[in-house]
Design a protein around this motif. Sequence first.
Motif, PDB file in Angstrom:
ATOM      1  N   GLU A   1     -14.200 -10.558  -3.890  1.00  0.00           N
ATOM      2  CA  GLU A   1     -14.800  -9.274  -3.564  1.00  0.00           C
ATOM      3  C   GLU A   1     -13.712  -8.209  -3.490  1.00  0.00           C
ATOM      4  OE1 GLU A   1     -17.306  -9.389  -0.156  1.00  0.00           O
ATOM      5  OE2 GLU A   1     -18.577 -10.991  -0.935  1.00  0.00           O
ATOM      6  N   ARG A   2     -14.074  -6.972  -3.758  1.00  0.00           N
ATOM      7  CA  ARG A   2     -13.103  -5.877  -3.789  1.00  0.00           C
ATOM      8  C   ARG A   2     -13.104  -5.108  -2.474  1.00  0.00           C
ATOM      9  NH1 ARG A   2     -11.409  -5.035  -9.003  1.00  0.00           N
ATOM     10  NH2 ARG A   2     -12.619  -6.140 -10.609  1.00  0.00           N
ATOM     11  N   VAL A   3     -11.915  -4.687  -2.048  1.00  0.00           N
ATOM     12  CA  VAL A   3     -11.786  -3.898  -0.820  1.00  0.00           C
ATOM     13  C   VAL A   3     -10.907  -2.684  -1.105  1.00  0.00           C
ATOM     14  CG1 VAL A   3     -12.157  -5.759   0.836  1.00  0.00           C
ATOM     15  CG2 VAL A   3      -9.868  -5.376  -0.070  1.00  0.00           C
ATOM     16  N   GLN A   4     -11.236  -1.581  -0.455  1.00  0.00           N
ATOM     17  CA  GLN A   4     -10.433  -0.382  -0.556  1.00  0.00           C
ATOM     18  C   GLN A   4      -9.277  -0.457   0.438  1.00  0.00           C
ATOM     19  OE1 GLN A   4     -11.193   1.966  -2.937  1.00  0.00           O
ATOM     20  NE2 GLN A   4     -12.804   0.503  -3.517  1.00  0.00           N
ATOM     21  N   CYS A   5      -8.243   0.308   0.174  1.00  0.00           N
ATOM     22  CA  CYS A   5      -7.098   0.341   1.080  1.00  0.00           C
ATOM     23  C   CYS A   5      -7.536   0.787   2.473  1.00  0.00           C
ATOM     24  CB  CYS A   5      -6.042   1.298   0.527  1.00  0.00           C
ATOM     25  SG  CYS A   5      -4.564   1.437   1.546  1.00  0.00           S
ATOM     26  N   GLY A   6      -7.262  -0.037   3.473  1.00  0.00           N
ATOM     27  CA  GLY A   6      -7.614   0.286   4.848  1.00  0.00           C
ATOM     28  C   GLY A   6      -9.059   0.034   5.219  1.00  0.00           C
ATOM     29  N   GLN A   7      -9.821  -0.569   4.345  1.00  0.00           N
ATOM     30  CA  GLN A   7     -11.241  -0.799   4.616  1.00  0.00           C
ATOM     31  C   GLN A   7     -11.438  -1.782   5.768  1.00  0.00           C
ATOM     32  OE1 GLN A   7     -13.521  -1.941   1.167  1.00  0.00           O
ATOM     33  NE2 GLN A   7     -15.250  -2.707   2.374  1.00  0.00           N
TER      34      GLN A   7
ATOM     35  N   MET B   1       9.288   1.217  -2.319  1.00  0.00           N
ATOM     36  CA  MET B   1       8.368   2.218  -2.852  1.00  0.00           C
ATOM     37  C   MET B   1       6.988   2.097  -2.228  1.00  0.00           C
ATOM     38  SD  MET B   1       9.501   2.000  -6.869  1.00  0.00           S
ATOM     39  CE  MET B   1       8.213   3.100  -7.448  1.00  0.00           C
ATOM     40  N   PHE B   2       6.527   0.849  -2.036  1.00  0.00           N
ATOM     41  CA  PHE B   2       5.222   0.648  -1.414  1.00  0.00           C
ATOM     42  C   PHE B   2       5.247   1.077   0.052  1.00  0.00           C
ATOM     43  CE2 PHE B   2       2.147  -1.975   0.918  1.00  0.00           C
ATOM     44  CZ  PHE B   2       0.978  -1.620   0.256  1.00  0.00           C
ATOM     45  N   GLY B   3       6.391   0.817   0.727  1.00  0.00           N
ATOM     46  CA  GLY B   3       6.509   1.240   2.119  1.00  0.00           C
ATOM     47  C   GLY B   3       6.422   2.749   2.271  1.00  0.00           C
ATOM     48  N   LYS B   4       6.946   3.481   1.291  1.00  0.00           N
ATOM     49  CA  LYS B   4       6.890   4.945   1.329  1.00  0.00           C
ATOM     50  C   LYS B   4       5.514   5.473   0.930  1.00  0.00           C
ATOM     51  CE  LYS B   4      11.807   5.880   0.502  1.00  0.00           C
ATOM     52  NZ  LYS B   4      12.795   6.517  -0.406  1.00  0.00           N
ATOM     53  N   SER B   5       4.828   4.746   0.047  1.00  0.00           N
ATOM     54  CA  SER B   5       3.505   5.189  -0.428  1.00  0.00           C
ATOM     55  C   SER B   5       2.522   4.021  -0.377  1.00  0.00           C
ATOM     56  CB  SER B   5       3.608   5.729  -1.862  1.00  0.00           C
ATOM     57  OG  SER B   5       4.548   6.773  -1.949  1.00  0.00           O
ATOM     58  N   PRO B   6       2.121   3.609   0.831  1.00  0.00           N
ATOM     59  CA  PRO B   6       1.251   2.433   0.948  1.00  0.00           C
ATOM     60  C   PRO B   6      -0.137   2.630   0.361  1.00  0.00           C
ATOM     61  CG  PRO B   6       1.503   3.530   3.072  1.00  0.00           C
ATOM     62  CD  PRO B   6       2.474   4.176   2.136  1.00  0.00           C
TER      63      PRO B   6
END
Length: 364
Positions: free
Chosen positions: A286-292, A230-235
């Motif tokens: 620390e927090r990071v956004q997806c692809g940051q 599921m993660f692979g389809k919607s990373p």
Amino acid sequence: MGTRKLMQQTPTVYFIRRLSLEYIILLFSLGGTLDVTVHMIEDDGTIKEIHKVTGGPYGGIYVNQRFENLLEEILGRRRLQNYQKQFPSDWLCLMNEFEGKKRGKRILDSGLMTNIRPPRSFVTLVNETGSSALKRYGETEIKLKNNEYLSLSSGMMKRLFSPVVEKIKQHLKTLVRKPELSKVRTMLLVGGFAEAAFLQQEMKLEFSKRGFRVLVPHHATTAVVQGAVMFGKSPTKITERVVATTYGSGCARDFIKGVHPEEKKIIVHGVEKCNNLFKCFIKENERVQCGQKIKLSFSPLYPEEDKIEYSFYISSDPNVKFTTDPEVTKIGRVVVQSPDTWKGKDRNIEVSLCFGGTDRKSVV
């Protein structure tokens, strides 16, 4: 609609969302580790981490090791080692049999024994040995039943589980006391060890009285694979993560007397430099956004360098100073080709690390 029927007809994540927007996932991996993540479901259905990944060596493999220690006590270390070498296939069959039995519910009934069917070669060895350990425990604890089963009492089975289960509970009790997790009231157990009935019972007994719902999917082992697909389809489903460790790169800067240790001093074209400094990309928690992408700028140490190597490190200490410190581990390197050296040391080389996914990517 009843709870059981709801769980059967809807995805687990949707069911969790009906109960709580914040939940803990306990993932028991095949390597014998426990990975604990804490998620929050947003209004749009996306997910973000609200605490860094924690865990430790708390998997089912440690129950297997204690079972092996029991067999060693019965046969003796040398005999067991010889058996493992002489009958490797039979040994694998025996441990696979135990792997299945340790998940069963007989352990929960003090009046029942767990019957493990060993290969004939193992039964023969036990009979030839005339184990004093079997006699010492007595037939109510452990016995060779009908020359066909190695039978362990409920109490004996629980003793195999207890050390690792207690470590899991202690880890979670420490975790859920943190203020930022005050709203978390749901735990989800997945992975092979999550199917063990004794572990499920202990987790529910310990945490239900603390106000937690402890959920286990019907197929806890395959749930891990399904989640990966599921993660692979919607990373981008997980939009934000909390960094679990500190990332950095090595560099050298002008040496400052009284600040930098003398043993780190190097001379570059007559200039004193401090070597092996840890230049931080991002610190743990620390927090990071997806692809940051997080960027750092570097310059060559020597003006004539046309191949420049940059090494990447992680550290358990967010305030680390040097790449040679004991809590620092090297995780990779890149070699940058810079053939145009006419600018000397004034060349600006930008190095980026990409965060937010399941791996880390570097871009130069």
